[in-house]
Design a protein around this motif. Structure first.
Motif, PDB file in Angstrom:
ATOM      1  N   ASP A  79       0.851  -1.199   0.000  1.00  0.00           N
ATOM      2  CA  ASP A  79       0.000   0.000   0.000  1.00  0.00           C
ATOM      3  C   ASP A  79       0.885   1.246   0.000  1.00  0.00           C
ATOM      4  O   ASP A  79       0.556   2.265  -0.597  1.00  0.00           O
ATOM      5  CB  ASP A  79      -0.870   0.052   1.268  1.00  0.00           C
ATOM      6  N   VAL A  80       1.983   1.153   0.743  1.00  0.00           N
ATOM      7  CA  VAL A  80       2.923   2.271   0.823  1.00  0.00           C
ATOM      8  C   VAL A  80       4.320   1.735   0.512  1.00  0.00           C
ATOM      9  O   VAL A  80       4.742   0.720   1.073  1.00  0.00           O
ATOM     10  CB  VAL A  80       2.929   2.907   2.238  1.00  0.00           C
ATOM     11  N   VAL A  81       5.033   2.432  -0.392  1.00  0.00           N
ATOM     12  CA  VAL A  81       6.408   2.039  -0.728  1.00  0.00           C
ATOM     13  C   VAL A  81       7.351   3.141  -0.257  1.00  0.00           C
ATOM     14  O   VAL A  81       7.199   4.305  -0.652  1.00  0.00           O
ATOM     15  CB  VAL A  81       6.573   1.852  -2.260  1.00  0.00           C
ATOM     16  N   PHE A  82       8.279   2.784   0.588  1.00  0.00           N
ATOM     17  CA  PHE A  82       9.281   3.752   1.041  1.00  0.00           C
ATOM     18  C   PHE A  82      10.544   3.595   0.207  1.00  0.00           C
ATOM     19  O   PHE A  82      11.038   2.479   0.025  1.00  0.00           O
ATOM     20  CB  PHE A  82       9.636   3.499   2.511  1.00  0.00           C
ATOM     21  N   ILE A  83      11.064   4.715  -0.254  1.00  0.00           N
ATOM     22  CA  ILE A  83      12.361   4.701  -0.949  1.00  0.00           C
ATOM     23  C   ILE A  83      13.424   5.100   0.077  1.00  0.00           C
ATOM     24  O   ILE A  83      13.370   6.195   0.635  1.00  0.00           O
ATOM     25  CB  ILE A  83      12.382   5.690  -2.140  1.00  0.00           C
ATOM     26  N   ALA A  84      14.347   4.177   0.331  1.00  0.00           N
ATOM     27  CA  ALA A  84      15.370   4.455   1.352  1.00  0.00           C
ATOM     28  C   ALA A  84      16.740   4.017   0.840  1.00  0.00           C
ATOM     29  O   ALA A  84      17.525   3.396   1.566  1.00  0.00           O
ATOM     30  CB  ALA A  84      15.020   3.731   2.655  1.00  0.00           C
TER      31      ALA A  84
END
Ligand code: UDX
Length: 440
Positions: A79-84
């Protein structure tokens, strides 16, 4: 509960992923580095960070946290993609965002339904718009997404606590739906009434740079004040203490030392200064902080040289502390690197000791002698220099050290030793901004 994918299992990605899983979400931490993922699946944590191992273990056992190298699949499930992923410094001092844009492409290609795409990496202001473009160029126009900038403020050595107990959460979101998704991700912090600052994307990106650059500026300021204290007979300890009691100033980040290091301040100050310069509004204060910091690194070398009557040639120097600060094994941009480089360039030999960073420093210096204790490091040394404020160095047995050294000369770049004790033991010493004794 949301399905979350965190792309990049470096410092920020791993701490954030584990922290979000602890908030009750199902988190998949992914990386294209298959060997890294294999060792994480094995329970091996690639970085030394207090509390991280147990946080990871707890959430893996609870089946809230998993690791994978199948990035597209993890994006589809989220649902949520974090770019890290990393944003290293290029040769001009700018942040290199190619890894972020590559991830944005992959996200675009894997976009199978509405998702919030959120950047945690520290990126130049304006990067968010480029990420949005890259996702759009690679995805089907019928699938929608929102973009959010959600910078991290994690200190190495205290990152887990900083994640679970932040001073504030910054959410740069331009749609209510995306903001509500993020509120859900950080639900426990809402319950604890952590301040949440809701901004547009550029403001969130700027908050991160402005905060780090301000802290770097504060350190450079007190370092320069310390240097003046030395010349005019003032004690920077008392100066900083009294300044810090003014609520407008605060006592934090007022500890003079050898200059800041690490993976953030040096890189972020240069990136911000360079972006501001390009925008036609040079940041003279931040440029000043950068220059003062590099001067502070070399000033420590000069101080040690003076203590040794002007030359390092043929001398043996004990370097105590290699990491850029205590509580971490990270040696990136550590002031100890410039110190050791100068010592080797000027024909000294180095006996180094750090409680956890000896191994990491071998990547920078293979030609120095790594020791297993302070006492091994100072044996037969012509001088010793403290570069990191590890607690262990605060309680060293000074008379024993004196008896082991060839000549009892100490440079305390972190101001952690008791000057009266040094005085009483007959040690020649210098520090940053305090009383010193430069003759035996
Ligand atoms: C920093 C920020 O604090 C964090 O919010 C951000 O997101 C990442 O960068 P970190 O690099 O882990 O965190 O270390 P920090 O504790 O901030 O220290 C940075 C450097 O400043 C170290 O080299 C430290 O020794 C030095 N420092 C810090 C001082 O010299 N004096 C001080 O008073 C404080």
């Amino acid at each position: 509960m949301k399905n979350i994918t965190v792309i990049g299992t470096g410092y920020v990605g791993l701490v954030s992923g584990a922290g979000i899983s602890d908030f009750g979400h199902a988190v998949s931490c992914v990386d294209i580095d298959e060997s890294k993922i294999a060792s994480l699946k094995n329970g091996d944590i690639p970085i030394y960070e207090q509390g991280l191992e147990s946080l990871v273990k707890r959430n893996v056992v609870a089946k809230r946290l998993s690791f994978s190298s199948d990035v597209p699949n993890a994006i589809e499930a989220a649902d949520v993609v974090f770019i890290a992923v990393g944003t290293p410094q290029d040769e001009n001092g700018n942040a290199d965002i190619s890894a972020v844009l590559k991830v944005a492409e992959t996200i675009g290609l894997s976009l199978n339904g509405y998702k919030v795409i959120c950047t945690k990496s520290t990126v130049p202001i304006g990067t968010g718009r480029k990420v949005i473009e890259a996702i759009k160029e690679n995805s089907d126009a019928s699938v929608s997404f929102d973009y959010v900038s959600n910078p991290e403020f994690l200190r190495e050595g205290a990152a887990v606590r900083d994640f679970t107990h932040p001073d504030r959460v910054v959410i740069g979101a331009e749609s209510q739906k995306a903001f509500d998704f993020m509120k859900d991700v950080y639900h426990p912090l809402y319950v604890n009434e952590t301040p949440v600052i809701h901004t547009n994307i550029e403001t969130a990106e700027m908050i991160k740079y402005a905060s780090n650059a301000f802290l770097a500026l504060k350190i450079s300021y007190i370092n320069e004040i310390a240097n003046v204290c030395e010349e005019v007979g003032a004690d920077v300890f008392k100066v900083a203490q009294a300044m810090g009691l003014d609520g407008r100033i605060s006592p934090k980040f007022l500890h003079p030392g050898p200059g800041y290091g690490g993976s953030c301040f040096p890189k972020d100050t240069k990136a911000l200064a360079s972006q501001a310069e390009a925008a036609g509004v040079p940041l003279k204060t931040i440029q000043g902080a950068i220059d003062a910091n590099s001067h502070q690194h070399s000033r420590m070398v000069d101080k040690l040289r003076i203590l040794l009557d002007g030359s390092f040639e043929g001398k043996t120097i004990a370097v105590l502390g290699l990491s850029f600060k205590p509580g971490t094994d990270d040696v990136r941009e550590s002031p100890s690197i410039s110190m050791i480089t100068a010592l080797l360039n000027e024909s000294a030999s180095v006996q180094a000791y750090d409680p956890v960073s000896n191994e990491n420093m071998t990547k920078f210096f293979s030609n120095i002698s790594y020791k297993n204790s302070v006492y091994d490091a100072v044996k037969d040394a012509d001088a010793a220099v403290i570069m990191t404020d590890w607690n262990e160095f605060r309680s060293m047995d000074i008379p024993r050290i004196k008896s082991l050294m060839k000549t009892p000369i100490f440079l305390d770049t972190r101001n952690i030793l008791n000057t009266s004790e040094l005085e009483d033991t007959g040690i020649v010493y210098d520090n940053v901004g305090r009383k010193r004794r430069t003759d035996s």
